[in-house]
Design an enzyme around this catalytic site. Sequence first.
Site, PDB file in Angstrom:
ATOM      1  N   ASP A  38       0.863  -1.185   0.000  1.00  0.00           N
ATOM      2  CA  ASP A  38       0.000   0.000   0.000  1.00  0.00           C
ATOM      3  C   ASP A  38       0.897   1.232   0.000  1.00  0.00           C
ATOM      4  O   ASP A  38       2.039   1.183   0.479  1.00  0.00           O
ATOM      5  CB  ASP A  38      -0.884  -0.007   1.254  1.00  0.00           C
ATOM      6  CG  ASP A  38      -2.172   0.786   1.075  1.00  0.00           C
ATOM      7  OD1 ASP A  38      -3.249   0.163   1.101  1.00  0.00           O
ATOM      8  OD2 ASP A  38      -2.094   2.024   0.920  1.00  0.00           O
ATOM      9  N   CYS A 280     -20.119   0.379  -0.032  1.00  0.00           N
ATOM     10  CA  CYS A 280     -20.330  -0.167  -1.380  1.00  0.00           C
ATOM     11  C   CYS A 280     -21.739  -0.137  -1.946  1.00  0.00           C
ATOM     12  O   CYS A 280     -21.882   0.101  -3.139  1.00  0.00           O
ATOM     13  CB  CYS A 280     -19.786  -1.584  -1.437  1.00  0.00           C
ATOM     14  SG  CYS A 280     -17.999  -1.590  -1.255  1.00  0.00           S
TER      15      CYS A 280
HETATM   16  N1  LIG Z   1     -15.132  -2.946   1.952  1.00  0.00           N
HETATM   17  C1  LIG Z   1     -15.753  -4.041   1.562  1.00  0.00           C
HETATM   18  O1  LIG Z   1     -16.363  -4.740   2.369  1.00  0.00           O
HETATM   19  C2  LIG Z   1     -15.708  -4.486   0.137  1.00  0.00           C
HETATM   20  C3  LIG Z   1     -15.099  -3.715  -0.836  1.00  0.00           C
HETATM   21  N2  LIG Z   1     -15.068  -4.159  -2.151  1.00  0.00           N
HETATM   22  C4  LIG Z   1     -14.366  -3.392  -3.165  1.00  0.00           C
HETATM   23  O2  LIG Z   1     -12.964  -3.573  -2.971  1.00  0.00           O
HETATM   24  C5  LIG Z   1     -12.240  -2.398  -3.327  1.00  0.00           C
HETATM   25  C6  LIG Z   1     -11.383  -1.957  -2.151  1.00  0.00           C
HETATM   26  O3  LIG Z   1     -12.235  -1.624  -1.081  1.00  0.00           O
HETATM   27  P1  LIG Z   1     -11.673  -1.414   0.393  1.00  0.00           P
HETATM   28  O4  LIG Z   1     -10.666  -2.466   0.699  1.00  0.00           O
HETATM   29  O5  LIG Z   1     -12.870  -1.254   1.267  1.00  0.00           O
HETATM   30  O6  LIG Z   1     -10.943  -0.010   0.216  1.00  0.00           O
HETATM   31  P2  LIG Z   1      -9.899   0.692   1.209  1.00  0.00           P
HETATM   32  O7  LIG Z   1     -10.003   2.135   0.971  1.00  0.00           O
HETATM   33  O8  LIG Z   1     -10.084   0.143   2.588  1.00  0.00           O
HETATM   34  O9  LIG Z   1      -8.468   0.146   0.714  1.00  0.00           O
HETATM   35  C7  LIG Z   1      -7.888   0.495  -0.514  1.00  0.00           C
HETATM   36  C8  LIG Z   1      -6.404   0.711  -0.274  1.00  0.00           C
HETATM   37  O10 LIG Z   1      -5.762   0.859  -1.551  1.00  0.00           O
HETATM   38  C9  LIG Z   1      -4.653   1.755  -1.365  1.00  0.00           C
HETATM   39  N3  LIG Z   1      -4.237   2.263  -2.675  1.00  0.00           N
HETATM   40  C10 LIG Z   1      -4.917   3.069  -3.525  1.00  0.00           C
HETATM   41  N4  LIG Z   1      -4.212   3.265  -4.651  1.00  0.00           N
HETATM   42  C11 LIG Z   1      -3.041   2.575  -4.510  1.00  0.00           C
HETATM   43  C12 LIG Z   1      -1.911   2.373  -5.346  1.00  0.00           C
HETATM   44  N5  LIG Z   1      -1.843   2.913  -6.565  1.00  0.00           N
HETATM   45  N6  LIG Z   1      -0.890   1.610  -4.872  1.00  0.00           N
HETATM   46  C13 LIG Z   1      -0.959   1.049  -3.639  1.00  0.00           C
HETATM   47  N7  LIG Z   1      -2.025   1.193  -2.817  1.00  0.00           N
HETATM   48  C14 LIG Z   1      -3.058   1.942  -3.253  1.00  0.00           C
HETATM   49  C15 LIG Z   1      -5.202   2.811  -0.440  1.00  0.00           C
HETATM   50  O11 LIG Z   1      -4.149   3.503   0.203  1.00  0.00           O
HETATM   51  C16 LIG Z   1      -6.051   1.969   0.526  1.00  0.00           C
HETATM   52  O12 LIG Z   1      -5.345   1.602   1.694  1.00  0.00           O
HETATM   53  C17 LIG Z   1     -13.286  -1.375  -3.757  1.00  0.00           C
HETATM   54  O13 LIG Z   1     -13.403  -1.426  -5.146  1.00  0.00           O
HETATM   55  C18 LIG Z   1     -14.567  -1.882  -3.111  1.00  0.00           C
HETATM   56  O14 LIG Z   1     -15.707  -1.529  -3.852  1.00  0.00           O
HETATM   57  C19 LIG Z   1     -15.587  -5.364  -2.502  1.00  0.00           C
HETATM   58  C20 LIG Z   1     -16.180  -6.169  -1.563  1.00  0.00           C
HETATM   59  C21 LIG Z   1     -16.290  -5.799  -0.177  1.00  0.00           C
HETATM   60  O1  LIG Z   2     -19.205  -5.049  -2.000  1.00  0.00           O
HETATM   61  C1  LIG Z   2     -19.223  -4.909  -0.800  1.00  0.00           C
HETATM   62  O2  LIG Z   2     -18.671  -4.000  -0.182  1.00  0.00           O
HETATM   63  C2  LIG Z   2     -19.995  -5.830   0.078  1.00  0.00           C
HETATM   64  O3  LIG Z   2     -21.235  -5.144   0.405  1.00  0.00           O
HETATM   65  C3  LIG Z   2     -22.069  -5.853   1.315  1.00  0.00           C
HETATM   66  O4  LIG Z   2     -21.386  -6.077   2.549  1.00  0.00           O
HETATM   67  P1  LIG Z   2     -21.272  -4.957   3.686  1.00  0.00           P
HETATM   68  O5  LIG Z   2     -21.656  -3.634   3.148  1.00  0.00           O
HETATM   69  O6  LIG Z   2     -19.939  -5.109   4.310  1.00  0.00           O
HETATM   70  O7  LIG Z   2     -22.339  -5.405   4.801  1.00  0.00           O
HETATM   71  P2  LIG Z   2     -23.864  -5.922   4.713  1.00  0.00           P
HETATM   72  O8  LIG Z   2     -24.043  -6.980   5.700  1.00  0.00           O
HETATM   73  O9  LIG Z   2     -24.278  -6.221   3.332  1.00  0.00           O
HETATM   74  O10 LIG Z   2     -24.677  -4.656   5.231  1.00  0.00           O
HETATM   75  C4  LIG Z   2     -24.777  -3.470   4.466  1.00  0.00           C
HETATM   76  C5  LIG Z   2     -25.767  -2.534   5.127  1.00  0.00           C
HETATM   77  O11 LIG Z   2     -27.096  -3.041   5.024  1.00  0.00           O
HETATM   78  C6  LIG Z   2     -27.709  -3.105   6.295  1.00  0.00           C
HETATM   79  N1  LIG Z   2     -28.652  -4.250   6.311  1.00  0.00           N
HETATM   80  C7  LIG Z   2     -28.229  -5.488   5.968  1.00  0.00           C
HETATM   81  C8  LIG Z   2     -29.109  -6.541   5.956  1.00  0.00           C
HETATM   82  C9  LIG Z   2     -30.460  -6.340   6.281  1.00  0.00           C
HETATM   83  O12 LIG Z   2     -31.317  -7.257   6.284  1.00  0.00           O
HETATM   84  N2  LIG Z   2     -30.851  -5.079   6.625  1.00  0.00           N
HETATM   85  C10 LIG Z   2     -29.985  -4.024   6.634  1.00  0.00           C
HETATM   86  O13 LIG Z   2     -30.385  -2.887   6.935  1.00  0.00           O
HETATM   87  C11 LIG Z   2     -26.544  -3.256   7.266  1.00  0.00           C
HETATM   88  O14 LIG Z   2     -26.897  -2.868   8.570  1.00  0.00           O
HETATM   89  C12 LIG Z   2     -25.520  -2.343   6.634  1.00  0.00           C
HETATM   90  O15 LIG Z   2     -25.747  -0.996   6.985  1.00  0.00           O
HETATM   91  C13 LIG Z   2     -22.429  -7.214   0.731  1.00  0.00           C
HETATM   92  O16 LIG Z   2     -23.201  -7.939   1.683  1.00  0.00           O
HETATM   93  C14 LIG Z   2     -21.186  -7.997   0.367  1.00  0.00           C
HETATM   94  O17 LIG Z   2     -21.549  -9.218  -0.268  1.00  0.00           O
HETATM   95  C15 LIG Z   2     -20.314  -7.153  -0.580  1.00  0.00           C
HETATM   96  O18 LIG Z   2     -19.116  -7.848  -0.867  1.00  0.00           O
END
Ligand SMILES: NC(=O)C1=CN([C@@H]2O[C@H](COP(=O)(O)OP(=O)(O)OC[C@H]3O[C@@H](n4cnc5c(N)ncnc54)[C@H](O)[C@@H]3O)[C@@H](O)[C@H]2O)C=CC1
Ligand SMILES: O=C(O)[C@H]1O[C@H](OP(=O)(O)OP(=O)(O)OC[C@H]2O[C@@H](n3ccc(=O)[nH]c3=O)[C@H](O)[C@@H]2O)[C@H](O)[C@@H](O)[C@@H]1O
Length: 471
Positions: A38, A280
Amino acid sequence: MAPITVKKICCIGAGYVGGPTCAVIALKCPQIQVTIVDLNQARIDAWNSANFDLPIYEPGLEEVVRATRGKNLFFSTNVDKAIQEADLIFVSVNTPTKKSGVGAGFGADLHYVESATRRIAAVANSSKIVVEKSTVPCRTAESMRTILEANCKPGCHFDILSNPEFLAEGTAIQDLFSPDRVLIGSLQTQEGKDACAALASVYANWVPTERILTVGLWSSELSKLAANAMLAQRISSINALSAICEATGANIDEVAHAVGYDSRVGPKFLRASVGFGGSCFQKDILNLVYLSESLHLPEVAAYWRQVVEMNEYQKRRFSKTVVDTLFNTITGKHIAVLGFAFKADTGDTRESPAITIIRDFLAERAYITVYDPKVEEAQIWQDLSEACPDLTLEQIKKQVTIAHSAVEACKSQEAIVIATEWKEFREIDWQTVYDNMTKPAFVFDGRLLVDADKLRQIGFKVKVIGRGERL
Ligand SMILES: NC(=O)C1=CN([C@@H]2O[C@H](COP(=O)(O)OP(=O)(O)OC[C@H]3O[C@@H](n4cnc5c(N)ncnc54)[C@H](O)[C@@H]3O)[C@@H](O)[C@H]2O)C=CC1
Ligand SMILES: O=C(O)[C@H]1O[C@H](OP(=O)(O)OP(=O)(O)OC[C@H]2O[C@@H](n3ccc(=O)[nH]c3=O)[C@H](O)[C@@H]2O)[C@H](O)[C@@H](O)[C@@H]1O
């Protein structure tokens, strides 16, 4: 051609996805060396901290990092070295909604993906498999391929895969240990299929092969947006029904139970709430709206946009219920907000409904005491400052106090708002809380968490989302 064996993995982006995902790969594949890089030095330092004070809170994550860090899992800011050494590179950087320019407010800001891709092209001196882990608009892989091919060193070849992540925060480790499915998209060329098989063989170390789905690149990219849009749509649907319940005396729990019992609908993700949050759902739906508009499909765009609009309505409706119930004014009143994270078991506050509710209460000039078991104080101040640009931090601090326990937060308040479904809020000693509150004492449950009848017996006036009962 002999199957490709992955020996070294680099993950660009040590965030909520890159960190847990690649830590689990390291745990499940001791034969593979995994380096997560990172640009953010503070984040990498936290991943490397001696006392495992990791940059994100996720149940079970610390145990995984303790078991692997320094053995086959490494965290570094030396992006170039990790790229050069790896056979397979995950791009797991952030893809937020664009704030300005073309597509502002809707489209994904892909500049982090592009700069990571350009870095790979600039420093790689051997062929690599490059995997899109970030959630991206449909056909982003094509742009990545164009950038890589235009800038790579002679003799270097890149195969691009899409491997979106479906983990949810709070259950990330469980989701990664036992995913419903792993999705891998590739070009349907022999090289694309070979790269796909190489990544599939990494997951096959612990994921049953029937759960590893292989599809075309564009289907894979779109499936991720579709999955999040459909999950969010379920919440907006149940929240729309919660408004009807409140107006008619029906009970949203009973409605969700009855509807979810139909095996075609299923019981999960039908929990009415104060609104969905998280980094997301909103971002990915807006991305789908933007995609639909760019494809000249305005009806499709309007359909998905309504899921986000319903969510905004639900948050507004909840704040208004609080004001209406507290005799049409909360000016100068004291309200405890329990929970600041966007859901339980995470310290993440991105798009948390608690922020919107507190912003609304601040606009009414109420006094608020916040308590959350995992969110850092500095994060709360930062989020409130961003949400209330018209107020200085000093002004916000005059109206908002941060407490260190739920009981402390509720002391001498007129009302309690439950904004996050933390388990510890189920175990609050409500009698003590009641004894220490100004009367009449109100509870507004935005998470279907409390036993309303029990609280009413104590003396509370209780309003639960999706229930039209008397106070
Ligand atoms: N947060 C979640 O639960 C989920 C997120 N996603 C997707 O995954 C992706 C990442 O999300 P998060 O991990 O939540 O984001 P985040 O913001 O927590 O982490 C991304 C990291 O990438 C680093 N970064 C950015 N540009 C860079 C570069 N050029 N070189 C090295 N490091 C770099 C940043 O400094 C940061 O620490 C997004 O596209 C999001 O939509 C998918 C599923 C679940
Ligand atoms: O792309 C992503 O970032 C992720 O987004 C969601 O995961 P996340 O946002 O971490 O958590 P969720 O459990 O989906 O909850 C999202 C929001 O919906 C709310 N929620 C969830 C479920 C429900 O029945 N009702 C409700 O209000 C939660 O409280 C929360 O605010 C999806 O569940 C993941 O599959 C996906 O990978």
